[in-house]
Design a protein around this motif. Structure first.
Motif, short mmCIF file in Angstrom:
data_model
loop_
_atom_site.label_atom_id
_atom_site.label_comp_id
_atom_site.label_asym_id
_atom_site.label_seq_id
_atom_site.Cartn_x
_atom_site.Cartn_y
_atom_site.Cartn_z
N ASP A 43 24.88 8.53 -2.82
CA ASP A 43 25.02 7.11 -3.18
C ASP A 43 24.84 7.00 -4.69
O ASP A 43 23.76 7.25 -5.23
N ASN B 16 16.82 4.64 -5.62
CA ASN B 16 16.21 3.32 -5.64
C ASN B 16 14.99 3.40 -4.71
O ASN B 16 15.18 3.73 -3.54
N THR C 288 28.80 -0.86 0.18
CA THR C 288 28.27 0.49 0.32
C THR C 288 27.59 0.63 1.68
O THR C 288 27.63 1.69 2.30
C1 LIG Z 1 20.78 2.53 -3.39
C2 LIG Z 1 21.61 1.40 -2.90
N1 LIG Z 1 22.72 1.65 -2.18
C3 LIG Z 1 23.50 0.66 -1.74
C4 LIG Z 1 23.19 -0.65 -1.97
C5 LIG Z 1 24.05 -1.73 -1.38
O1 LIG Z 1 25.21 -1.89 -2.05
P1 LIG Z 1 26.32 -2.86 -1.44
O2 LIG Z 1 26.06 -4.21 -1.98
O3 LIG Z 1 27.58 -2.26 -1.93
O4 LIG Z 1 26.22 -2.78 0.05
C6 LIG Z 1 22.05 -0.97 -2.71
C7 LIG Z 1 21.70 -2.37 -2.99
O5 LIG Z 1 20.71 -2.70 -3.58
C8 LIG Z 1 21.24 0.08 -3.17
O6 LIG Z 1 20.11 -0.18 -3.83
#
Ligand SMILES: Cc1ncc(COP(=O)(O)O)c(C=O)c1O
Length: 392
Positions: free
Chosen positions: A209, A181, A98
């Motif tokens: 996201d 988050n 991500t």
């Molecule tokens: C809100 C949020 N987006 C993206 C990510 C990262 O995801 P990825 O492991 O796919 O890079 C996290 C990881 O904790 C996250 O908390």
């Protein structure tokens, strides 16, 4: 030697990190209430079922496709069908994470010095991604209803007035984490409509996201994805295996592009060249994707059970203490309201003195007197760690 200004990071260790390192070096136990790596949280992974798809003969072929193999993208489309969203495979772009998806989008939308709006509090990694792409992050506040109880729905809301004020000539996108988050709030339908209207009006992209979408704290009701609907904004929806299947080690995520056709088409054409430049997703993972997504319930059920059990244990522990917790609608994280100082130290330092690791809320842009804990923590560590917190 001259290095780029963008990598001129603040590399000094903070006090908490130093104390943690020293404590571990002395061999003293640390009850880690921040553990959020699912592969290290005592979940049961079916090794054979997860690893055997990687050995399929197709994993040895190489078919360079900018957005990823069609078979893999159709598996993602199937995931969205389970969320009542009809997503054409042509609108799905696979990425390795991500974080990489954010980086692709920042580069698609922003020239150096352009701005992206993110919520405060939110996830600290944005700062690093933006900086690597020479993008400036601006913040808009999330407000917490002071009268909310731990179980109140929609205790957190977007401050739209401040959000509008934060938009400048250089703003290119608004980022929304759904659920956020560490605050765990989903964007409500009203917020979603207002965000779409605002983005369309101001010619901004909406980046949503949804990595934690499938983890609502309450058992009833299914959260709604942004990947569906005919809203007026150009909208990019991100998710991936690290949370959906609890498989961060497999490094596979995706971007869904949605919105008016006259915006989606040029966006996809440009994104395709960027993705073609890297062709970053490996073939075995793409070949295995369908099988992993089809098995996601086995991981999601374990995680939901862990999160809900840990929340109940937390609430029981907090009753009658100097701390309480903020409402959680979804995700793997809880925010605690705690004393700002304990015997002249910050709360997190005082907790670490007792052998318990929590994250200071400031890491996420929360005010002082907040601690962030991971609801994925192993039950035994959770119970012992909570018992030792300096909140009585
Ligand atoms: C809100 C949020 N987006 C993206 C990510 C990262 O995801 P990825 O492991 O796919 O890079 C996290 C990881 O904790 C996250 O908390």
């Amino acid at each position: 030697m001259k290095f780029s200004a963008r990598t001129n990071w603040e590399l000094e260790e903070n006090t908490l990190a130093t104390r943690l390192r020293e404590r571990r070096a002395r061999g003293e136990e640390v009850l880690d209430l921040t553990a959020s790596n699912p592969t290290a949280c005592d979940l049961v992974y079916d090794r054979e079922a997860l690893l055997s798809p990687l050995a399929a003969p197709a994993a040895l072929d190489y078919e360079p496709q900018p957005f990823g193999l069609e078979s893999a993208r159709s598996a993602v489309a199937e995931y969205y069908r389970d969320h009542e969203a009809d997503v054409p495979v042509q609108r799905i772009c696979l990425t390795t994470s991500t974080s990489e998806a954010y980086s692709f989008l920042f580069r698609l939308l922003c020239d150096p010095g352009d701005e992206v709006l993110v919520a405060r509090p939110s996830y600290p990694l944005f700062e690093f991604i933006a900086r690597l792409d020479s993008v400036i992050l601006r913040e808009y506040p999330l407000l917490y209803d002071p009268g909310a109880s731990a179980s109140s729905p929609h205790a957190w809301t977007i401050d739209f007035e401040e959000l509008r004020e934060a938009i400048t000539e250089r703003t290119r996108a608004i980022v929304v984490v759904h659920p956020n988050n560490p605050t765990g709030n989903y964007a409500s339908d009203a917020e979603r409509n207002a965000l779409e209207r605002l983005c369309a009006e101001r010619h901004l992209a909406l980046i949503v996201d949804e990595v934690f979408l499938d983890y609502p704290a309450a058992a009833e009701g299914k959260p709604r994805t942004f990947a569906t609907g005919d809203g007026p904004a150009l909208c990019f929806v991100l998710s991936g295996l690290s949370k959906v299947c609890a498989l961060p080690q497999m490094k596979l995520s995706w971007i869904v592009t949605r919105g008016p056709k006259d915006l989606v088409e040029p966006a996809l054409a440009r994104l395709e060249v960027a993705a073609d430049t890297f062709l970053s997703v490996n073939t075995p993972t793409q070949v295995a994707l369908r099988s992993w997504l089809q098995r996601r319930a086995t991981m999601q059920e374990q995680i939901l059970k862990r999160v809900r059990t840990n929340l109940a244990t937390l609430d029981a522990r907090l009753r009658g203490t100097k701390a309480d917790r903020l409402a959680v609608e979804g995700g793997w994280t809880a925010v605690l309201r705690v004393p700002r100082e304990v015997a002249g130290q910050s709360f997190a330092e005082a907790a670490l003195d007792r052998g318990v690791l929590v994250q200071p809320g400031e890491f996420y842009g929360l005010p002082e007197g907040r601690a962030v804990v991971s609801l994925l923590s192993r039950t035994e560590i959770w119970e012992r760690g909570l018992a030792l917190l300096p909140i009585d």
